[in-house]
Design a protein around this motif. Structure first.
Motif, PDB file in Angstrom:
ATOM      1  N   GLY A 269       0.802   5.616  -1.871  1.00  0.00           N
ATOM      2  CA  GLY A 269       1.550   4.892  -3.014  1.00  0.00           C
ATOM      3  C   GLY A 269       1.612   3.506  -1.517  1.00  0.00           C
ATOM      4  N   HIS A 270       1.414   3.871  -1.063  1.00  0.00           N
ATOM      5  CA  HIS A 270       1.476   2.705  -0.114  1.00  0.00           C
ATOM      6  C   HIS A 270      -0.580   2.580   0.431  1.00  0.00           C
ATOM      7  N   LEU A 271      -1.280   3.687   0.660  1.00  0.00           N
ATOM      8  CA  LEU A 271      -2.996   3.322   1.051  1.00  0.00           C
ATOM      9  C   LEU A 271      -2.610   2.806  -0.797  1.00  0.00           C
ATOM     10  N   ILE A 272      -2.896   3.501  -1.563  1.00  0.00           N
ATOM     11  CA  ILE A 272      -3.974   2.829  -2.946  1.00  0.00           C
ATOM     12  C   ILE A 272      -2.968   1.514  -2.885  1.00  0.00           C
ATOM     13  N   SER A 273      -1.750   1.361  -2.827  1.00  0.00           N
ATOM     14  CA  SER A 273      -1.552  -0.516  -3.074  1.00  0.00           C
ATOM     15  C   SER A 273      -2.184  -0.792  -2.089  1.00  0.00           C
ATOM     16  N   SER A 274      -2.437  -0.677  -0.084  1.00  0.00           N
ATOM     17  CA  SER A 274      -3.019  -1.530   0.592  1.00  0.00           C
ATOM     18  C   SER A 274      -4.381  -1.441   0.066  1.00  0.00           C
ATOM     19  N   LEU A 275      -5.308  -0.313  -0.181  1.00  0.00           N
ATOM     20  CA  LEU A 275      -7.008  -0.264  -0.362  1.00  0.00           C
ATOM     21  C   LEU A 275      -6.840  -1.712  -2.300  1.00  0.00           C
ATOM     22  N   LEU A 276      -5.817  -1.817  -3.386  1.00  0.00           N
ATOM     23  CA  LEU A 276      -5.736  -2.234  -4.575  1.00  0.00           C
ATOM     24  C   LEU A 276      -5.928  -3.670  -4.177  1.00  0.00           C
ATOM     25  N   LEU A 277      -5.058  -4.516  -2.624  1.00  0.00           N
ATOM     26  CA  LEU A 277      -5.162  -5.518  -2.207  1.00  0.00           C
ATOM     27  C   LEU A 277      -6.350  -5.813  -1.634  1.00  0.00           C
TER      28      LEU A 277
ATOM     29  N   LEU B 131      -2.797   1.570  17.991  1.00  0.00           N
ATOM     30  CA  LEU B 131      -2.146   0.982  17.260  1.00  0.00           C
ATOM     31  C   LEU B 131      -0.447   1.108  16.370  1.00  0.00           C
ATOM     32  N   VAL B 132       0.368   2.188  17.187  1.00  0.00           N
ATOM     33  CA  VAL B 132       1.798   1.705  16.237  1.00  0.00           C
ATOM     34  C   VAL B 132       2.332   0.591  17.505  1.00  0.00           C
TER      35      VAL B 132
ATOM     36  N   PHE C 196      -1.060   9.219  11.092  1.00  0.00           N
ATOM     37  CA  PHE C 196      -2.035   8.295  10.945  1.00  0.00           C
ATOM     38  C   PHE C 196      -2.247   7.523   9.968  1.00  0.00           C
ATOM     39  N   ILE C 197      -2.414   8.157   8.843  1.00  0.00           N
ATOM     40  CA  ILE C 197      -2.792   6.940   7.368  1.00  0.00           C
ATOM     41  C   ILE C 197      -1.694   6.126   6.939  1.00  0.00           C
ATOM     42  N   THR C 198       0.010   6.066   7.454  1.00  0.00           N
ATOM     43  CA  THR C 198       1.197   5.165   7.738  1.00  0.00           C
ATOM     44  C   THR C 198       0.719   4.049   8.441  1.00  0.00           C
ATOM     45  N   GLN C 199       0.204   4.070   9.483  1.00  0.00           N
ATOM     46  CA  GLN C 199      -0.454   3.214  10.312  1.00  0.00           C
ATOM     47  C   GLN C 199      -1.426   2.416  10.331  1.00  0.00           C
ATOM     48  N   LEU C 200      -2.432   3.556   9.885  1.00  0.00           N
ATOM     49  CA  LEU C 200      -3.848   2.694   9.054  1.00  0.00           C
ATOM     50  C   LEU C 200      -3.189   1.454   7.784  1.00  0.00           C
ATOM     51  N   CYS C 201      -2.582   1.887   7.209  1.00  0.00           N
ATOM     52  CA  CYS C 201      -2.428   0.899   6.114  1.00  0.00           C
ATOM     53  C   CYS C 201      -1.431  -0.077   6.863  1.00  0.00           C
TER      54      CYS C 201
ATOM     55  N   GLU D  44     -13.916  -7.518  10.401  1.00  0.00           N
ATOM     56  CA  GLU D  44     -14.132  -6.176  10.779  1.00  0.00           C
ATOM     57  C   GLU D  44     -13.307  -5.457  10.931  1.00  0.00           C
ATOM     58  N   ILE D  45     -11.714  -5.447  11.168  1.00  0.00           N
ATOM     59  CA  ILE D  45     -10.956  -4.674  11.838  1.00  0.00           C
ATOM     60  C   ILE D  45     -10.701  -3.437  10.150  1.00  0.00           C
ATOM     61  N   LYS D  46     -10.876  -4.702   8.770  1.00  0.00           N
ATOM     62  CA  LYS D  46     -10.342  -3.962   7.967  1.00  0.00           C
ATOM     63  C   LYS D  46     -11.755  -3.031   7.406  1.00  0.00           C
ATOM     64  N   VAL D  47     -12.905  -3.498   7.874  1.00  0.00           N
ATOM     65  CA  VAL D  47     -14.293  -1.706   7.094  1.00  0.00           C
ATOM     66  C   VAL D  47     -13.798  -1.048   7.809  1.00  0.00           C
ATOM     67  N   LYS D  48     -13.248  -1.194   9.440  1.00  0.00           N
ATOM     68  CA  LYS D  48     -13.638   0.222  10.714  1.00  0.00           C
ATOM     69  C   LYS D  48     -12.370   1.093   9.757  1.00  0.00           C
ATOM     70  N   VAL D  49     -11.329  -0.253   9.538  1.00  0.00           N
ATOM     71  CA  VAL D  49     -10.113   0.760   8.962  1.00  0.00           C
ATOM     72  C   VAL D  49      -9.920   1.931   7.977  1.00  0.00           C
ATOM     73  N   ILE D  50     -10.967   1.178   7.211  1.00  0.00           N
ATOM     74  CA  ILE D  50     -11.190   1.719   6.416  1.00  0.00           C
ATOM     75  C   ILE D  50     -12.334   3.154   5.872  1.00  0.00           C
TER      76      ILE D  50
END
Length: 476
Positions: free
Chosen positions: A159-167, A57-58, A98-103, A125-131
């Motif tokens: 905040g990074h996680l929430i903003s990524s999901l809101l997007l 991921l990194v 791990f949360i940071t890298q997934l975001c 497909e990648i976004k679905v698997k990340v979620i």
């Protein structure tokens, strides 16, 4: 332990191969190995198994397609999903990293060091698997470790996680992805409860204050995004709208709960002060919030009376927009709105005083719904409201509110009937009838007032005149 050693010897060559040469075949071999090993045997090797997946991921987040293609990344995420379903995260650094890298994987624009020209748009497909991976991490993490994400030091990670999901919730076109992102947003916020509003004053229904305070930082962005999604999808993508309505009600009730309204400052006597000082000598006890010198919640919004009033006034605008959809032809939307209104009335009646009228109108309008389920639900909840109003510390007269609402509806009635919108007119009439019914025994005294009776009579006469004049002659 022999079991741990034997398991380690199984994983070592496979993990080294994935680390040195990340390929679909190597990752598939790792996936099969994780699947064949029992949870008890892999728990102690969690960091070792997860490490090569983190490295993939990194490197992908910083090098893009130069490092690996979509299929390799997808295979790595499949391994991570399976691994997190079997391990238990007890170290905060693993969770945070791990949360940071997934975001960064689903939202590469936030990574300034990444070479965007080598990173094409992220596949759905990648976004679905990340979620899915984020949700597995949530389940695999010790609750105490997860709550650390809401602490002041690392709240930017949340905040990074929430903003990524809101997007994803706002911009994506795939319905499955948008709904998955909303559900994930609820899960990371400890709001996965999917049941009806419990009995008022139930201790089980009280949210956790520490997380509620932390989420207050994000409530403007969350409410704005979910509100926009509801307005944009209510007529076309009802499943998305229903999920967003439910999520918004949970977030508002979680942050604006009646139990979290600040109490008025009280004078502390000298004896009480000495008692507090003596109790503070024990490490297990702390000073009250108003006496703490280094209270960690100080950097969060100061949730005083003024904050609740300001937030309530802003939410009123949003709630008024959502309340307009009570005439939506889709029954799922209307049922979701009924539950939305009920949840907020029974959890935030004091903190959302400005919106009580709006929330009540939703229930009253839907109490005449053509569907039995919606109609019975609303009538049942409306029957509970008078007693609940009376139990509030600051007595709220429901009858006074009803009379005010009736008068405002009577005044607006003739004007609304000049607009050729049958559904809106029917909703208005239903609301007025609902309010008059709720008055019960007080209806006689209400109509005994000459002012009230004359206004109602004039309004109904004007409405009947307007309604008659717009009927085409051919239909008579």
């Amino acid at each position: 332990m022999a079991t741990v050693e034997s398991t380690f010897h199984k994983f070592r060559p496979v993990c080294v191969s994935v680390l040195n040469q990340p390929s679909v075949d190597n990752l598939r071999q790792l996936h099969q190995l994780i699947q064949s090993v029992k949870k008890e045997d892999i728990k102690t090797l969690a960091e070792y198994v997860i490490f090569p997946l983190r490295v993939i991921l990194v490197k992908y987040n910083y090098e893009g397609t130069k490092f690996c293609d979509k299929k390799v990344l997808e295979a790595a995420l499949d391994c991570a999903i399976l691994a997190f379903s079997k391990v238990y995260i007890v170290k905060f650094d693993i969770l945070k990293d791990f949360i940071t890298q997934l975001c960064l994987t689903i939202n590469p624009s936030n990574n300034s060091k990444a070479k965007t020209k080598d990173k094409p748009g992220v596949y759905e497909e990648i976004k679905v698997k990340v979620i899915e991976c984020i949700r597995c991490i949530t389940n695999a993490t010790d609750p105490k470790i997860w709550k650390m994400l809401y602490s002041e030091d690392v709240i930017p990670v949340m905040g990074h996680l929430i903003s990524s999901l809101l997007l994803l919730i706002e911009k994506e076109k795939l319905i499955k992805l948008r709904i998955a992102a909303i559900e994930c947003l609820l899960q990371i916020s400890s709001l996965t409860e999917d049941e009806d509003v419990k009995t008022p004053y139930s201790d089980v229904n009280k949210p956790q204050k520490s997380i509620s305070i932390a989420l207050s930082v994000f409530i403007p962005g969350i409410s704005t995004t979910l509100g926009k999604v509801i307005v944009d999808t209510v007529n076309h993508y009802q499943n998305v709208a229903v999920t967003a309505i439910r999520a918004l009600s949970l977030f508002i009730s979680f942050t604006m709960h009646n139990d979290f309204l600040p109490m008025e400052a009280q004078d502390i006597s000298l004896s009480t002060f000495y008692e507090i000082i003596n109790n503070n000598s024990s490490k297990d006890k702390q000073l009250p919030v108003n006496l703490q010198q280094n209270n960690r919640t100080l950097s969060h919004p100061k949730r005083d009376i003024e904050w609740f009033k300001t937030t309530s006034s802003k939410l009123k605008i949003l709630l008024s927009q959502i309340a307009q959809f009570t005439s939506c032809p889709n029954f799922k939307i209307r049922l979701a709105l009924a539950k939305f209104s009920t949840r907020l009335l029974f959890t935030c009646i004091r903190s959302l005083k400005e919106s009580i009228v709006v929330l009540m109108e939703i229930l009253v309008a839907l109490s005449y719904d053509e569907y039995d389920e919606i109609r019975n639900y609303c009538q049942e909840k409306l029957a509970l409201l008078p007693e609940y109003f009376n139990k509030q510390p600051e007595a709220i007269s429901m009858m006074d509110l009803l009379e005010e609402n009736i008068m405002s509806n009577i005044i607006a009635l003739p004007r609304l009937f000049t607009v050729p919108d049958d559904k809106k007119q029917l909703v208005t009439i239903n609301v007025l009838c609902g309010y008059l019914t709720l008055l019960g025994n007080r209806l006689n005294s209400f109509l005994s007032s000459q002012n009230h009776l004359s206004r109602l009579s004039i309004a109904l006469m004007q409405v009947s005149t307007v309604g008659f004049t717009i009927i085409p002659k051919s239909s008579i």
